[in-house]
Design an enzyme around this catalytic site. Sequence first.
Site, short mmCIF file in Angstrom:
data_model
loop_
_atom_site.label_atom_id
_atom_site.label_comp_id
_atom_site.label_asym_id
_atom_site.label_seq_id
_atom_site.Cartn_x
_atom_site.Cartn_y
_atom_site.Cartn_z
N HIS A 175 -9.58 -18.02 55.92
CA HIS A 175 -10.06 -18.44 54.59
C HIS A 175 -10.46 -19.92 54.72
CE1 HIS A 175 -9.67 -19.66 50.33
NE2 HIS A 175 -9.77 -18.37 50.03
N ASP A 252 -0.70 -18.39 57.45
CA ASP A 252 -1.19 -18.28 56.08
C ASP A 252 -0.86 -16.87 55.59
OD1 ASP A 252 -2.60 -17.86 53.79
OD2 ASP A 252 -4.56 -18.47 54.57
N GLN A 255 -2.31 -13.14 51.82
CA GLN A 255 -2.61 -11.73 51.57
C GLN A 255 -1.52 -10.83 52.12
OE1 GLN A 255 -5.07 -10.75 49.68
NE2 GLN A 255 -6.15 -12.69 49.54
N LYS A 278 -1.05 -14.28 43.89
CA LYS A 278 -1.49 -13.09 44.64
C LYS A 278 -0.35 -12.07 44.72
CE LYS A 278 -4.97 -15.49 46.97
NZ LYS A 278 -6.36 -15.34 46.59
N CYS A 416 -14.82 -16.69 50.53
CA CYS A 416 -14.30 -17.94 51.14
C CYS A 416 -14.02 -17.72 52.62
CB CYS A 416 -13.04 -18.44 50.43
SG CYS A 416 -13.31 -18.94 48.75
C1 LIG Z 1 -5.89 -15.66 53.18
C2 LIG Z 1 -5.98 -16.69 52.10
N1 LIG Z 1 -5.60 -17.95 52.36
C3 LIG Z 1 -5.66 -18.90 51.43
C4 LIG Z 1 -6.10 -18.63 50.16
C5 LIG Z 1 -6.12 -19.72 49.14
O1 LIG Z 1 -5.23 -19.40 48.11
P1 LIG Z 1 -5.16 -20.32 46.79
O2 LIG Z 1 -6.56 -20.43 46.29
O3 LIG Z 1 -4.25 -19.56 45.88
O4 LIG Z 1 -4.58 -21.63 47.21
C6 LIG Z 1 -6.51 -17.34 49.84
C7 LIG Z 1 -7.07 -17.02 48.52
O5 LIG Z 1 -7.87 -16.14 48.38
C8 LIG Z 1 -6.44 -16.34 50.84
O6 LIG Z 1 -6.80 -15.09 50.58
#
Ligand SMILES: Cc1ncc(COP(=O)(O)O)c(C=O)c1O
Length: 458
Positions: A175, A252, A255, A278, A416
């Site tokens: 992401h 990270d 998901q 999420k 993203c």
């Molecule tokens: C894999 C992953 N990492 C990071 C993020 C960023 O999350 P946030 O916008 O809640 O900080 C997302 C959000 O879609 C994500 O799917």
Amino acid sequence: MFYRRALFYLIAWASFHIIALILLSLLFRMSINKLGKTSKSVITNSEHTIKDTLPNLMATRDDFPILHSTVHGKPLVYFDNGATSQKPHTVIDRITKYYETENGNVHRAVHHLSELAGHAYEGARDTIKTYLNASKREEIIFVRGATEGINLVASSWGRKNLRPDDEVIISGMEHHSNIVPWQLICEERGAKLRIIPVDENGELVLDEYKKLLNENTRFVSVVYVSNGIGTINPVKEIISEAHKYNVPVLIDGCQAAPHIAIDLQDMDCDFFVFSGHKVFGPTGIGVLYGKEAYLNEMPPYQSGGDMIKTVSFEKTTFNDLPYKFEAGTPDISGAIGLATALNYVSGIGHANIAHHEKNLLVYLTDKLKAIPGMRILGEAKNKICLVSFVIEGAHPLDIGTMLDFEGVAIRTGNHCTQPLMESFGVSASCRVSLAFYNTIEEIDVFIEALNKVLRLLK
Ligand SMILES: Cc1ncc(COP(=O)(O)O)c(C=O)c1O
């Protein structure tokens, strides 16, 4: 005589109503079971036989008020859980209860409300420690979300430890939140960003990863589950390979948290981040886990109240963990709401969730593949129920916009994950991402709506 007869009629009348009530409730239960069985129907495809789905599915859907709403006059089919999940009553009610009966600032006063708020906030930290199987509560830092967690580590750890020609490894399916913070700190420190490639199945090429690791590697930061294509990465192997070089690893888990049981001690990562929204919790709250040894040696990320021990105009000393990284008034209700959400997920059980979602994935993938011109991006062996696809002759944005008029919410764009989409040779895709409250019937509605949209577009 009159009284005896009256008593007799009264007893007869009451018995009649009791029997009628019992019969009615039996009928009601039978019809509910029948409805439940629709969700449990036997569905077959070439590889799998789907025998049953989440046992308490009907009850679970009722926990989410928004799932009963309509969009453009059609019942909502919410397939954008990768972007954000819906919230159960229990989370909504807990936040309301906090503001109605416990609201005060934490760590700041001796009065009753401040104590209640502090107790609930620190209790939330304990719940999260247990949920993640972290070894110490001091290792749980509340942040705004995964993005802030990664920025905190990149800035604080990176600025202190990265030197010119050091290398940071990320993957080709990150992401943007796990690309840009590393890019910026590498630029600032003269370090280099190295990328683990993704193959055509949407899996990381681990042999290439092993080749990338070397004496100059200082940090590895990799996504557990791809939000772009749903791949579940072999994080334990990735971590143990990096540890051979004494290199810390950030996972990270954004998901992963809603779909997979997380065991940080078993995984042995050095940092882990996820976002509350999420995983059926509120927005604006997330968690950074860090091993105590790393967190202790890192400088504060933000400064202000709560993160200090003493302040004079000459010098400030910093607070102990976890408060060193929680400057200012935190999102108290968010932390409490998140803990409630995690307890709710634990109550359903990760095994139930995984079983049901696997069934949904198999069914959904089969149905999508039957559509002419369909191309699914990434079909890793190990996936959550998230499918990205493009269809020849129809733009993802048009598909998403028209599906909305059918009540179906999906995500379109690059999610993203621009570099990942480019590696598949597309700039945008449609993404459907399901949660445990989604059903086979909703997939049928979605597929019917998608076919209708395609007839209009092509
Ligand atoms: C894999 C992953 N990492 C990071 C993020 C960023 O999350 P946030 O916008 O809640 O900080 C997302 C959000 O879609 C994500 O799917």
